[in-house]
Design a protein around this motif. Structure first.
Motif, PDB file in Angstrom:
ATOM      1  N   ARG A 230      45.017  44.847  48.394  1.00 43.10           N
ATOM      2  CA  ARG A 230      46.239  44.108  48.087  1.00 43.10           C
ATOM      3  C   ARG A 230      46.211  43.439  46.718  1.00 43.10           C
ATOM      4  NH1 ARG A 230      48.167  40.441  52.735  1.00 43.10           N
ATOM      5  NH2 ARG A 230      48.323  42.502  53.598  1.00 43.10           N
ATOM      6  N   ASP A 231      45.279  42.510  46.500  1.00 44.36           N
ATOM      7  CA  ASP A 231      45.308  41.763  45.250  1.00 44.36           C
ATOM      8  C   ASP A 231      43.937  41.183  44.909  1.00 44.36           C
ATOM      9  OD1 ASP A 231      44.986  39.596  46.951  1.00 44.36           O
ATOM     10  OD2 ASP A 231      46.959  38.763  46.614  1.00 44.36           O
ATOM     11  N   LEU A 232      43.856  40.656  43.719  1.00 44.92           N
ATOM     12  CA  LEU A 232      42.697  39.922  43.241  1.00 44.92           C
ATOM     13  C   LEU A 232      43.222  38.559  42.811  1.00 44.92           C
ATOM     14  CD1 LEU A 232      39.679  39.901  42.388  1.00 44.92           C
ATOM     15  CD2 LEU A 232      40.433  40.778  40.166  1.00 44.92           C
ATOM     16  N   ALA A 233      42.756  37.500  43.443  1.00 44.07           N
ATOM     17  CA  ALA A 233      43.282  36.158  43.184  1.00 44.07           C
ATOM     18  C   ALA A 233      42.296  35.333  42.365  1.00 44.07           C
ATOM     19  CB  ALA A 233      43.573  35.460  44.502  1.00 44.07           C
ATOM     20  N   ASN A 234      42.812  34.307  41.723  1.00 43.58           N
ATOM     21  CA  ASN A 234      42.022  33.327  40.961  1.00 43.58           C
ATOM     22  C   ASN A 234      41.212  33.955  39.833  1.00 43.58           C
ATOM     23  OD1 ASN A 234      42.965  31.263  42.662  1.00 43.58           O
ATOM     24  ND2 ASN A 234      41.331  31.673  44.124  1.00 43.58           N
TER      25      ASN A 234
ATOM     26  N   SER B   9      46.475  36.341  38.871  1.00 38.66           N
ATOM     27  CA  SER B   9      46.316  37.270  40.000  1.00 38.66           C
ATOM     28  C   SER B   9      46.661  38.676  39.541  1.00 38.66           C
ATOM     29  CB  SER B   9      47.232  36.879  41.158  1.00 38.66           C
ATOM     30  OG  SER B   9      46.874  35.619  41.669  1.00 38.66           O
TER      31      SER B   9
ATOM     32  N   ASN C 251      48.437  46.554  45.879  1.00 41.40           N
ATOM     33  CA  ASN C 251      49.003  47.089  47.124  1.00 41.40           C
ATOM     34  C   ASN C 251      48.698  48.583  47.251  1.00 41.40           C
ATOM     35  OD1 ASN C 251      50.056  44.676  48.170  1.00 41.40           O
ATOM     36  ND2 ASN C 251      51.796  44.834  46.779  1.00 41.40           N
TER      37      ASN C 251
ATOM     38  N   THR D 145      43.460  41.287  58.782  1.00 43.82           N
ATOM     39  CA  THR D 145      43.579  40.899  57.380  1.00 43.82           C
ATOM     40  C   THR D 145      42.383  40.035  57.010  1.00 43.82           C
ATOM     41  OG1 THR D 145      45.990  40.920  57.511  1.00 43.82           O
ATOM     42  CG2 THR D 145      45.009  39.719  55.674  1.00 43.82           C
ATOM     43  N   ARG D 146      41.717  40.402  55.918  1.00 37.39           N
ATOM     44  CA  ARG D 146      40.545  39.656  55.459  1.00 37.39           C
ATOM     45  C   ARG D 146      40.623  39.475  53.951  1.00 37.39           C
ATOM     46  NH1 ARG D 146      39.704  38.755  60.182  1.00 37.39           N
ATOM     47  NH2 ARG D 146      37.971  39.480  61.412  1.00 37.39           N
ATOM     48  N   ARG D 147      40.028  38.401  53.469  1.00 41.50           N
ATOM     49  CA  ARG D 147      39.839  38.171  52.036  1.00 41.50           C
ATOM     50  C   ARG D 147      38.340  38.042  51.804  1.00 41.50           C
ATOM     51  NH1 ARG D 147      43.742  37.328  48.477  1.00 41.50           N
ATOM     52  NH2 ARG D 147      45.841  37.081  49.274  1.00 41.50           N
ATOM     53  N   TYR D 148      37.868  38.570  50.684  1.00 43.15           N
ATOM     54  CA  TYR D 148      36.449  38.581  50.383  1.00 43.15           C
ATOM     55  C   TYR D 148      36.192  38.013  48.999  1.00 43.15           C
ATOM     56  CZ  TYR D 148      36.185  41.798  54.301  1.00 43.15           C
ATOM     57  OH  TYR D 148      36.274  42.368  55.543  1.00 43.15           O
TER      58      TYR D 148
END
Length: 127
Positions: A23-27, A60, A64, A120-123
């Motif tokens: 989905r995305d790359l944050a921060n 960000s 997707n 849904t997970r964030r890593y």
């Protein structure tokens, strides 16, 4: 497929459908540049791929990017699924694509999510 899998009986091999969304790359601490993700999946029909290059927007990056695949896992004699590793590496495009810089990577064992349904997970990336 590893050579040892040729000697394993069919009733110990299980096919799994895999549906993943990168989905995305944050921060992201940077303010400009193009980023993309390279992925590699072990024991799968299509073993690797790449997302499109995307710019940073408000620290960000959004892709997707869907991954649809089938993986063949082995059930060991203790009735535990073997590992199905997905490795994702995030790269920054420098100098118009002539040079790249690795931002970080992560490895996920997808067999841990067998029979978990939609998850849904964030890593966090390793550098």
């Amino acid at each position: 497929m590893p050579l040892l899998n040729l000697f394993i009986s069919k009733h110990r091999k299980v096919n799994f459908e895999i549906c993943i969304l990168i989905r995305d790359l944050a921060n992201v601490p940077l303010v400009s540049g193009l980023y993309y993700a390279k992925w590699r999946l072990k024991n799968a029909s299509q073993a690797s791929g790449i997302t499109e290059r995307a710019p940073i927007t408000d620290h960000s990056v959004f892709w997707n990017h869907p991954i649809y695949n089938t993986a063949q896992l082995v059930i060991n004699k203790q009735h535990v699924l073997g590992a199905c590793e997905l490795k994702i590496e995030i790269l920054q495009d420098l100098s118009g694509g002539k040079e790249t810089h690795s931002i970080g990577s992560l490895t996920i064992n997808l067999s841990e999510y067998a029979d978990s349904g939609m998850t849904t997970r964030r890593y966090l990336l390793d550098h």
